[in-house]
Each structure stands twice: as C-alpha cells, then as structure tokens.
Design an enzyme around this catalytic site. Structure first.
Site, short mmCIF file in Angstrom:
data_model
loop_
_atom_site.label_atom_id
_atom_site.label_comp_id
_atom_site.label_asym_id
_atom_site.label_seq_id
_atom_site.Cartn_x
_atom_site.Cartn_y
_atom_site.Cartn_z
N GLU A 149 -0.77 -6.14 -6.14
CA GLU A 149 0.01 -4.58 -6.85
C GLU A 149 0.83 -4.56 -7.00
O GLU A 149 1.87 -5.60 -7.53
CB GLU A 149 0.24 -3.59 -5.01
CG GLU A 149 -1.69 -2.57 -4.47
CD GLU A 149 -1.36 -1.77 -6.01
OE1 GLU A 149 -1.24 -1.52 -6.56
OE2 GLU A 149 -2.90 -0.98 -5.90
N ARG A 196 3.21 3.00 4.79
CA ARG A 196 3.86 1.64 4.18
C ARG A 196 3.91 1.86 2.73
O ARG A 196 3.29 3.76 2.44
CB ARG A 196 3.00 0.35 3.81
CG ARG A 196 1.80 -0.01 3.62
CD ARG A 196 1.15 -1.44 2.98
NE ARG A 196 -0.29 -0.80 2.93
CZ ARG A 196 -0.70 -0.75 1.10
NH1 ARG A 196 0.02 -0.63 -0.06
NH2 ARG A 196 -2.01 -1.33 0.76
N ASN A 214 2.80 1.83 -0.80
CA ASN A 214 1.14 1.76 -1.90
C ASN A 214 1.76 2.11 -3.17
O ASN A 214 2.30 1.28 -4.31
CB ASN A 214 0.30 2.80 -2.00
CG ASN A 214 -0.85 2.46 -2.18
OD1 ASN A 214 -0.90 1.13 -2.29
ND2 ASN A 214 -2.16 2.86 -2.71
N ASP A 266 -3.02 1.77 9.00
CA ASP A 266 -4.42 1.94 9.16
C ASP A 266 -5.42 2.96 8.48
O ASP A 266 -6.86 3.04 8.78
CB ASP A 266 -5.47 1.70 10.01
CG ASP A 266 -4.36 2.64 10.92
OD1 ASP A 266 -3.91 3.77 10.01
OD2 ASP A 266 -4.60 3.35 12.27
N ASN A 309 -3.03 7.22 -5.47
CA ASN A 309 -2.92 6.29 -6.05
C ASN A 309 -2.96 6.69 -8.00
O ASN A 309 -2.86 7.74 -8.23
CB ASN A 309 -4.10 5.24 -5.94
CG ASN A 309 -3.69 3.81 -5.54
OD1 ASN A 309 -2.65 3.08 -5.69
ND2 ASN A 309 -4.50 3.58 -4.76
N ASP A 368 -7.97 3.52 -7.91
CA ASP A 368 -6.69 2.07 -7.10
C ASP A 368 -5.73 2.39 -8.82
O ASP A 368 -5.55 3.97 -8.70
CB ASP A 368 -7.41 0.74 -7.21
CG ASP A 368 -5.75 -0.02 -6.12
OD1 ASP A 368 -5.05 0.61 -6.35
OD2 ASP A 368 -6.74 0.11 -5.16
#
Length: 299
Positions: A23, A106, A108, A126, A153, A205
C-alpha cells in the site's frame, strides 16, 4: 455514472519483491525513489530506479502511507498516528497521535495536499462498518474531516488544491469535494463523482490525479486500475492480474508511467496459485502527465 467502452492495457512486473499487503505507493519528491509499505509485514519498501534494487526497513507498527518532509526526514502514517522518520538511521519520533487508544483500528490511506496538509484515513482491523475516519493534519494540528467510514481510500487532490477525491471502498463510491487551496480543508459538502457498476464487485482503493484531472483508481477485487475522466466516466483500464490492486503512483523521468502496488491479503491458496504476481509491484508506461506529492508542512 456508467462507463463507456474503456481501453484496456496490461502492466508488467517492476520487481519480484512480494508484499503481503502492499500500500501507499509513491515516488518521494526529495529522493525520487519509489516507496511503499507492506502493512501486514510492518515494513517500508523502497525501489531504486537507478539500480533496480529494493531495500526493506522493519517498522514497529502496521504502517500504510507516508510523505516527504525534507532531505533528512519523512513522515509515516502508522497504527498509532503520524511519526517523523529519520532517513539515515530509521529513528522514529511521534508527531501526532491518531486513534492511538484504539488497538482495533489501523492506518490506511494518506496523501499530501498541494499546500502541505496531509489527509489520512483509519479503518478497523476487521473492517467493522463505520469504524474509520478521514483526518486532516497541518502544521501540527489534527482535525476529523469524515467519520463513520468503513475503509476510507482514494485520497488525492487537484494540482491547484481546489478539490479532493476520496472513497469508502465497500460502497463502490468515489466522492469529490471542494477545498480551500490554502489549507486543504473542505468548503462544501462532498458530491458523488463515480459509482461502480452493479456488475462490478471491485471497490475503489488508492488513487492519484494527474495534471489533466484524470483519476487513476486502483480496484480492490478488480485486478486493475481504472482511468476515470473529469466527468466520472471510466475511459481506460490497466490490468494487473493481481485481484487486490491497491495503489498507483506516478513514476519515470517524465512521470508518464504508473507503478502499482498489489496485495496477497485475503486471497486463498488456490487464488494465489492462479494469481502468482499478487503482492508484487507492477509498472506500465501510461502516457499520463503525472506529478509528485509535495512535502508535508510540520510547522
């Protein structure tokens, strides 16, 4: 917003290095090297265009995006927030805590606005619906821009800083929002810019905007990068062969090429056997008029 007949091309492999969850691909405007992050592996990966070599640095947390600061340091976006990283030693210093008290989340996506502000998103480990947010960081200040997202994103900005795009991957939607070019803060409500078709299971994304306003949108679950025009229409597709395609980055001497990060994450053994190049970084001469993100301003 339906797509027309999009031209299709195929990317090739830049390097054999595999990431579990590649990423945050971007060419650093200071070093001109390509770097990306293996989120699950807690690694920073850098590709040297001159030598064709890759260097890997271990990190203490899951890290997903970064930005240049100056010749001595860069900023990285990790699970507990923003860190200053010494380029020479790898030493880390806390800049700003973001969701540091939420071990279930987390980092991104993240990208620097032309004014030097940094937008970044969080998500649940999750993928709990609505657990993530998009934040704004500028000269030491942090603000929440868009809460209640699942997987924020596609953060990217117009060259003049007048608008941004962002997405919530599971919805298939990409939004456009007007900004104050001097601060990178929104000045209006987001408007729907692009919606994945009903027959398209992929989600938007990471993304970049070129100097002509064309959006290059990596498609998680779609094995491709879509090229979307200013009207939200898909006019081109770059196939990667890696189902979970995550983030494009402008590269090459004239920034006319795209490097494309991908992931092995969430693929079973049979899928990995069929899509052996998953997790590798790809490249294609895209003919785009690319540009690099500027350094982030810390103060």
């Amino acid at each position: 917003m339906r797509d027309g007949n999009a031209m299709q091309r195929r990317a090739t492999i830049l390097h054999d290095h595999r990431s579990e969850l590649g990423e945050g691909a971007a060419v650093d405007p200071v070093t001109r090297q390509l770097r990306w992050f293996d989120i699950n592996g807690k690694r920073r990966v850098e590709y040297d265009f001159a030598t064709g070599g890759v260097s890997v640095a271990e990190l203490p947390e899951m890290t997903s995006a970064g930005a240049a600061v100056d010749a001595a340091s860069e900023m990285i976006f990790a699970q507990s927030g923003l860190w200053l990283r010494n380029r020479a030693t790898g030493g880390l210093e806390v800049l700003a805590a973001i969701e540091a008290d939420r071990p279930d989340l987390r980092s991104n996506d993240g990208r620097t606005h032309p004014c030097g502000a940094f937008w970044c998103s969080t998500m649940a480990l999750d993928k709990t619906e609505g657990a993530g947010s998009i934040y704004w960081f500028f000269k030491g200040e942090v603000r929440t821009l868009y809460p209640n997202l699942t997987v924020g994103n596609a953060i990217c900005f117009a060259e003049d800083g007048s608008y941004a795009h962002f997405s919530d991957t599971p919805t298939g939607k990409i939004w456009k929002v007007a900004l104050d070019p001097s601060t990178g803060l929104p000045v209006a409500e987001p408007e729907l810019f692009h919606q994945a078709g009903e027959d398209d299971p992929s989600g938007p994304d990471g993304a970049v905007l070129d100097r002509d306003g064309l959006l290059y949108s990596a498609r998680w679950g779609g094995a491709r990068v879509d090229v979307i025009d200013r009207e939200g229409r898909t006019i081109g597709r770059i196939e990667t062969g890696a189902p979970n395609t995550t983030c494009p980055a402008f590269c090459g001497e004239d920034l006319a090429s795209l490097a494309i990060a991908t992931a092995r994450d969430e693929l079973n053994a049979a899928q990995l056997l069929l899509h052996a190049d998953s997790g590798r970084t790809h490249i294609i001469e895209a003919g785009c008029r690319g540009r690099l993100d500027p350094p982030v301003l810390l103060g």
